[in-house]
Design a protein around this motif. Structure first.
Motif, PDB file in Angstrom:
ATOM      1  N   LEU A   1       0.832  -1.202   0.000  1.00 24.92           N
ATOM      2  CA  LEU A   1       0.000   0.000   0.000  1.00 24.92           C
ATOM      3  C   LEU A   1       0.868   1.255   0.000  1.00 24.92           C
ATOM      4  CD1 LEU A   1      -2.821  -0.942   2.537  1.00 24.92           C
ATOM      5  CD2 LEU A   1      -3.125  -0.462   0.108  1.00 24.92           C
ATOM      6  N   GLY A   2       1.925   1.230   0.790  1.00 25.91           N
ATOM      7  CA  GLY A   2       2.791   2.399   0.857  1.00 25.91           C
ATOM      8  C   GLY A   2       3.582   2.637  -0.413  1.00 25.91           C
ATOM      9  N   ARG A   3       4.113   1.583  -0.991  1.00 20.75           N
ATOM     10  CA  ARG A   3       5.041   1.743  -2.110  1.00 20.75           C
ATOM     11  C   ARG A   3       4.360   1.712  -3.471  1.00 20.75           C
ATOM     12  NH1 ARG A   3      10.913  -0.685  -0.596  1.00 20.75           N
ATOM     13  NH2 ARG A   3      11.220  -0.030  -2.771  1.00 20.75           N
ATOM     14  N   GLU A   4       3.205   1.081  -3.570  1.00 17.47           N
ATOM     15  CA  GLU A   4       2.525   1.020  -4.862  1.00 17.47           C
ATOM     16  C   GLU A   4       1.357   1.995  -4.952  1.00 17.47           C
ATOM     17  OE1 GLU A   4       3.775  -0.825  -7.329  1.00 17.47           O
ATOM     18  OE2 GLU A   4       5.359  -1.460  -5.939  1.00 17.47           O
ATOM     19  N   TRP A   5       0.514   2.007  -3.930  1.00 15.65           N
ATOM     20  CA  TRP A   5      -0.658   2.886  -3.973  1.00 15.65           C
ATOM     21  C   TRP A   5      -0.288   4.316  -3.596  1.00 15.65           C
ATOM     22  CZ3 TRP A   5      -4.117   4.241   0.493  1.00 15.65           C
ATOM     23  CH2 TRP A   5      -5.222   4.999   0.074  1.00 15.65           C
ATOM     24  N   LYS A   6       0.386   4.480  -2.468  1.00 20.31           N
ATOM     25  CA  LYS A   6       0.721   5.834  -2.007  1.00 20.31           C
ATOM     26  C   LYS A   6       1.735   6.513  -2.929  1.00 20.31           C
ATOM     27  CE  LYS A   6       0.758   9.141   1.244  1.00 20.31           C
ATOM     28  NZ  LYS A   6      -0.443   9.901   1.617  1.00 20.31           N
TER      29      LYS A   6
END
Length: 477
Positions: A440-445
């Motif tokens: 979530l942090g590295r791909e979405w955010k």
């Protein structure tokens, strides 16, 4: 026992024993009157989802934990489920990875055995993440999204009696009673009833943990050694009886002879950890007919177990070597809930996946624990289906079916009941939580790629940086 929680406790939560109340974080984006927006809203404070929250928070996401339970920590802290299960592959290599590895290393060496040490570990995970305990979900706003649905917002009532609304990029079901998922119209995955063709939903029994003090562990260990070889030990005490300097299992020839006063209870074989200083924690007292979604059912189960516990210890004093002077060492206020309603995910992990050691292109965890289904009234001694080698679990088994922004964590994993018997343990679903938080942090955010948009090529890259930057290996053997 007072323990500290390092979350930012939101106003209106009410104090938790030993916790200092901090001011709520400022600057949370608003989405209308009485509404706040977060990147991730986690429902429940079980450790598996907290690992997701931590990794997402560490990568800059705005995370909120809303917990329907009165105190944080779930089965690990409030239920004192301090007997840890460890998955291994068939070459006896541990499959514990990521943030949980220091906990398991400390547990195996004896440094982390008692509740305060577990609480310090949990506290470190949740440090700085806003948390509100004792909430009640009162409504959900579901909107169409492409060919499926999206959870736009959630409305809850806090302990202060006020209603609040939150929006989120992702919502995560992390309770032991499907507090959120049960409101979203999904299809329940058949449970223990499917093993024997039952017509009504059935669940593995819950456990009330028994902390005991004044145990002579050396005497227990020596008594069993004197009965060796192991075949003789197991003939005398029951299958799987084993004692070393840290752990004891079995003794079912003795424990199954205990006759509880309460028909809701049964004493299965011992699964005990030596906590040092003559203290032991025992995972053996099963409780039938617990509905974790009903607070009165939980309260009643705890009361039943507390009432029975002194008689159980009296029985152990009489029948188990080294327990002659044993006494209860307190009473947990909550239960270990193994099993409840789970709802279909985009991929439902199945028994053949485990047996074939299948690895998925979107692996977020690797399991290997025995397929262990504990007792129900219909299956009095539980049932096992062997020990799989390492197998993968896909991201899709944590994406609630038909929703583009609802994830599940921990025991909410999408798995058939046989697959669930192995995948349900904390290190397996906890690793998935941590991995999903990182993604979530590295791909979405950072890359603005939603989880359901990720491709096999993306996951080749994701698996590379998980191994390189986090020491998490999710491919091959």
């Amino acid at each position: 026992m007072a323990v500290l929680i390092g979350a930012v406790v939101l106003q209106g939560t009410g104090p938790w024993t030993g916790a200092s109340i901090a001011h709520a974080q400022t600057g949370t984006p608003k989405c209308g009157p009485g509404c706040s927006r977060y990147d991730v809203v986690l429902i429940g404070s079980e450790i598996e989802g907290v690992l997701l929250a931590k990794s997402a928070h560490d990568l800059g996401l705005n995370v909120l934990v809303l917990d329907p339970r009165g105190k944080p920590g779930g089965e690990l802290i409030q239920g004192q489920m301090l007997v840890l299960d460890e998955p291994n592959d068939n070459r006896k290599r541990s499959l514990v990875q990521g943030e949980l590895k220091p906990l398991y290393d400390g547990y195996k060496t004896g440094k982390i055995r008692k509740l305060p040490a577990f609480a310090r570990f949990y506290d470190r995970l949740i440090q700085g993440i806003p948390l509100r305990s004792g909430i009640v979900i009162e409504g959900v706003d579901i909107v169409p999204q492409g060919m499926g649905k999206s959870l736009k917002s959630l409305t809850y009532r806090a302990r202060d009696g006020k209603r609040y609304t939150v929006q989120a990029g992702y919502f995560v079901e992390n309770t032991d009673f499907a507090a959120l998922a049960s409101k979203l119209g999904g299809k329940r995955i058949p449970g223990m009833e499917s093993i024997y063709g039952g017509k009504k939903p059935d669940y593995m029994a819950a456990t009330y943990m028994l902390p005991v003090k004044k145990v002579n562990w050396n005497k227990l260990h020596q008594a069993v050694l004197e009965d060796y070889p192991l075949t003789n030990v197991q003939k005398k005490y029951g299958p799987n009886t084993y004692v070393d300097w840290h752990f004891a299992t079995g003794f079912s020839n003795l424990t199954f002879n205990y006759k509880p006063r309460d028909s809701h209870l049964v004493l299965r074989g011992l699964n005990a950890t030596y906590q040092k200083d003559s203290e032991v924690i025992i995972n053996s007292l099963l409780i039938y007919d617990v509905n974790p979604a009903d607070p009165q059912s939980v309260t009643s189960a705890v009361s039943r177990a507390k009432a029975e516990a002194p008689d159980i210890v009296k029985y152990l004093r009489k029948h188990i070597p080294g327990f002659e002077k044993a006494e209860l060492n307190g009473y947990p206020e909550y239960l270990y809930i193994r099993d409840f309603d789970r709802y279909e995910t985009e991929y439902v992990l199945d028994y053949p996946d485990l047996q074939s050691s299948r690895m998925f292109w979107d692996n977020v965890s690797v399991g290997g624990y025995p397929i262990d289904l504990q007792a129900t009234r219909a299956i009095a001694k539980g049932i096992g289906y062997g020990k799989p080698d390492r197998y993968g679990i896909p991201l899709r088994s944590f994406e609630l079916k038909s929703y583009d922004n609802v994830l599940v964590a921990g025991k909410n994993i999408g798995a058939t009941i046989k697959a669930y018997g192995s995948a349900r343990v904390i290190p397996t679903t906890g690793l998935a939580g941590e991995t999903i938080g990182i993604i979530l942090g590295r791909e979405w955010k950072q890359k603005h790629r939603r989880l359901n948009q990720l491709t096999p090529a993306d996951f080749e890259r994701i698996h590379e940086y998980l191994a390189k930057d986090y020491g998490i290996a999710l491919t091959g053997k």
